[in-house]
Design a protein around this motif. Structure first.
Motif, PDB file in Angstrom:
ATOM      1  N   THR A  57       1.007  -1.225  -0.009  1.00  0.00           N
ATOM      2  CA  THR A  57      -0.062  -0.094  -0.155  1.00  0.00           C
ATOM      3  C   THR A  57       0.887   1.395  -0.022  1.00  0.00           C
ATOM      4  OG1 THR A  57      -0.148   0.008   2.577  1.00  0.00           O
ATOM      5  CG2 THR A  57      -2.120  -1.033   1.162  1.00  0.00           C
ATOM      6  N   ASP A  58       2.293   1.216   0.513  1.00  0.00           N
ATOM      7  CA  ASP A  58       3.020   2.326   0.463  1.00  0.00           C
ATOM      8  C   ASP A  58       4.398   1.875  -0.223  1.00  0.00           C
ATOM      9  OD1 ASP A  58       4.188   4.833   1.185  1.00  0.00           O
ATOM     10  OD2 ASP A  58       4.652   4.304   2.976  1.00  0.00           O
ATOM     11  N   PRO A  59       4.509   2.201  -1.445  1.00  0.00           N
ATOM     12  CA  PRO A  59       5.615   1.709  -2.153  1.00  0.00           C
ATOM     13  C   PRO A  59       6.902   2.335  -1.744  1.00  0.00           C
ATOM     14  CG  PRO A  59       4.324   3.153  -3.691  1.00  0.00           C
ATOM     15  CD  PRO A  59       3.595   3.131  -2.396  1.00  0.00           C
ATOM     16  N   ALA A  60       7.138   3.242  -1.235  1.00  0.00           N
ATOM     17  CA  ALA A  60       8.158   3.834  -0.540  1.00  0.00           C
ATOM     18  C   ALA A  60       9.110   2.895   0.321  1.00  0.00           C
ATOM     19  CB  ALA A  60       7.925   5.280   0.186  1.00  0.00           C
ATOM     20  N   THR A  61      10.461   2.823   0.301  1.00  0.00           N
ATOM     21  CA  THR A  61      11.251   2.062   1.333  1.00  0.00           C
ATOM     22  C   THR A  61      10.747   2.604   2.717  1.00  0.00           C
ATOM     23  OG1 THR A  61      13.040   3.542   1.494  1.00  0.00           O
ATOM     24  CG2 THR A  61      13.004   1.620  -0.289  1.00  0.00           C
ATOM     25  N   ARG A  62      10.684   1.670   3.644  1.00  0.00           N
ATOM     26  CA  ARG A  62      10.463   1.896   4.938  1.00  0.00           C
ATOM     27  C   ARG A  62      11.381   1.202   5.997  1.00  0.00           C
ATOM     28  NH1 ARG A  62       4.163   0.631   5.003  1.00  0.00           N
ATOM     29  NH2 ARG A  62       4.125   1.257   7.235  1.00  0.00           N
ATOM     30  N   SER A  63      11.678   1.731   6.927  1.00  0.00           N
ATOM     31  CA  SER A  63      12.372   1.051   8.191  1.00  0.00           C
ATOM     32  C   SER A  63      11.741  -0.069   8.706  1.00  0.00           C
ATOM     33  CB  SER A  63      12.914   2.111   9.177  1.00  0.00           C
ATOM     34  OG  SER A  63      11.984   2.296   9.847  1.00  0.00           O
ATOM     35  N   GLU A 153     -14.198   9.358  -2.345  1.00  0.00           N
ATOM     36  CA  GLU A 153     -12.778   8.902  -2.844  1.00  0.00           C
ATOM     37  C   GLU A 153     -11.978   7.988  -2.079  1.00  0.00           C
ATOM     38  OE1 GLU A 153     -10.541  12.291  -4.156  1.00  0.00           O
ATOM     39  OE2 GLU A 153     -12.249  13.355  -5.096  1.00  0.00           O
ATOM     40  N   ASP A 154     -12.180   8.137  -0.475  1.00  0.00           N
ATOM     41  CA  ASP A 154     -11.334   7.165   0.288  1.00  0.00           C
ATOM     42  C   ASP A 154     -11.826   5.774  -0.142  1.00  0.00           C
ATOM     43  OD1 ASP A 154     -13.930   7.942   1.391  1.00  0.00           O
ATOM     44  OD2 ASP A 154     -13.285   7.434   3.153  1.00  0.00           O
ATOM     45  N   ILE A 155     -13.086   5.429  -0.402  1.00  0.00           N
ATOM     46  CA  ILE A 155     -13.574   4.260  -0.996  1.00  0.00           C
ATOM     47  C   ILE A 155     -13.360   4.030  -2.240  1.00  0.00           C
ATOM     48  CG2 ILE A 155     -15.422   2.727  -1.002  1.00  0.00           C
ATOM     49  CD1 ILE A 155     -16.746   4.392   0.970  1.00  0.00           C
ATOM     50  N   ALA A 156     -13.243   4.670  -3.264  1.00  0.00           N
ATOM     51  CA  ALA A 156     -13.188   4.598  -4.407  1.00  0.00           C
ATOM     52  C   ALA A 156     -11.631   4.241  -4.523  1.00  0.00           C
ATOM     53  CB  ALA A 156     -13.367   5.650  -5.267  1.00  0.00           C
ATOM     54  N   ALA A 157     -10.622   4.690  -3.770  1.00  0.00           N
ATOM     55  CA  ALA A 157      -9.151   4.575  -3.913  1.00  0.00           C
ATOM     56  C   ALA A 157      -8.759   3.019  -3.836  1.00  0.00           C
ATOM     57  CB  ALA A 157      -8.503   5.119  -2.792  1.00  0.00           C
ATOM     58  N   TYR A 158      -9.776   2.162  -3.135  1.00  0.00           N
ATOM     59  CA  TYR A 158      -9.593   0.761  -3.215  1.00  0.00           C
ATOM     60  C   TYR A 158     -10.077  -0.267  -4.280  1.00  0.00           C
ATOM     61  CZ  TYR A 158      -8.551   1.170   1.738  1.00  0.00           C
ATOM     62  OH  TYR A 158      -7.802   1.465   2.789  1.00  0.00           O
ATOM     63  N   ARG A 159     -10.298   0.512  -5.435  1.00  0.00           N
ATOM     64  CA  ARG A 159     -10.680   0.052  -6.698  1.00  0.00           C
ATOM     65  C   ARG A 159      -9.492  -1.061  -7.150  1.00  0.00           C
ATOM     66  NH1 ARG A 159     -13.969   4.849  -9.168  1.00  0.00           N
ATOM     67  NH2 ARG A 159     -16.059   4.012  -9.179  1.00  0.00           N
TER      68      ARG A 159
END
Length: 167
Positions: A57-63, A153-159
């Motif tokens: 869900t979050d493509p950035a590298t994370r620690s 939009e918060d729901i539509a983002a899950y399409r």
């Protein structure tokens, strides 16, 4: 007169919430069968699956530390989970350029496949249900969902991507 209209509206919304609960419960149970079977085939821990889905869900590298905090698990548990994912080629791992003690992780292409596979399992249950609808039912549901998704939009983002929805 106002009190009667308000009472009816509340009752209708309560009934709607109950009906939506019935639908959601049915869908979760149907989707869970395929999803749990897919999870069993993966032979991954729950923490590993949570980590893969969070990284998707979050493509950035994370620690590793941030991932542990976000998922509410200990740093030690997340470190073990990431080690296993790294050994299987599902995540890449590198030192943080500003703090070499900290490891940053991101999904590999194989790692992206796991959350997609789990989502495909869930989507197949929905496709099966929609396939059982007549044309009128499908059109009515599509119209109702369009109204909701236009405003939320918060729901539509899950399409899912269009290609996933057609499988």
């Amino acid at each position: 007169m106002q009190a009667t209209a308000s009472k009816t509206s509340t009752t209708d919304r309560d009934a709607l919430a109950g009906d939506l609960f019935a639908l959601a419960s049915y869908l979760m149970r149907r989707a869970n069968v395929g999803t749990f079977n897919a999870i069993a085939e993966l032979d991954l821990s729950f923490t590993q699956i949570k980590a893969l889905c969070a990284l998707e869900t979050d493509p950035a590298t994370r620690s590793v530390k941030a991932l542990a905090e976000d998922l509410g698990v200990s740093l030690a548990a997340m470190s073990r989970a990431v080690d296993g994912l790294f050994e299987r080629g599902l995540v890449g791992r590198e030192e943080d350029p500003s703090d070499r003690r900290m490891k940053r992780v991101q999904l590999t292409e194989d790692g992206h496949r796991v959350p997609r596979m789990l989502n495909d399992s869930r989507l197949s249950a929905l496709s099966e249900l929609i396939g059982s609808f007549g044309e009128e039912e499908a059109a009515a549901l599509q119209g109702a969902l369009a109204l909701i998704l236009e405003r939320r939009e918060d729901i539509a983002a899950y399409r899912p991507p269009a290609s996933a929805a057609r499988r």
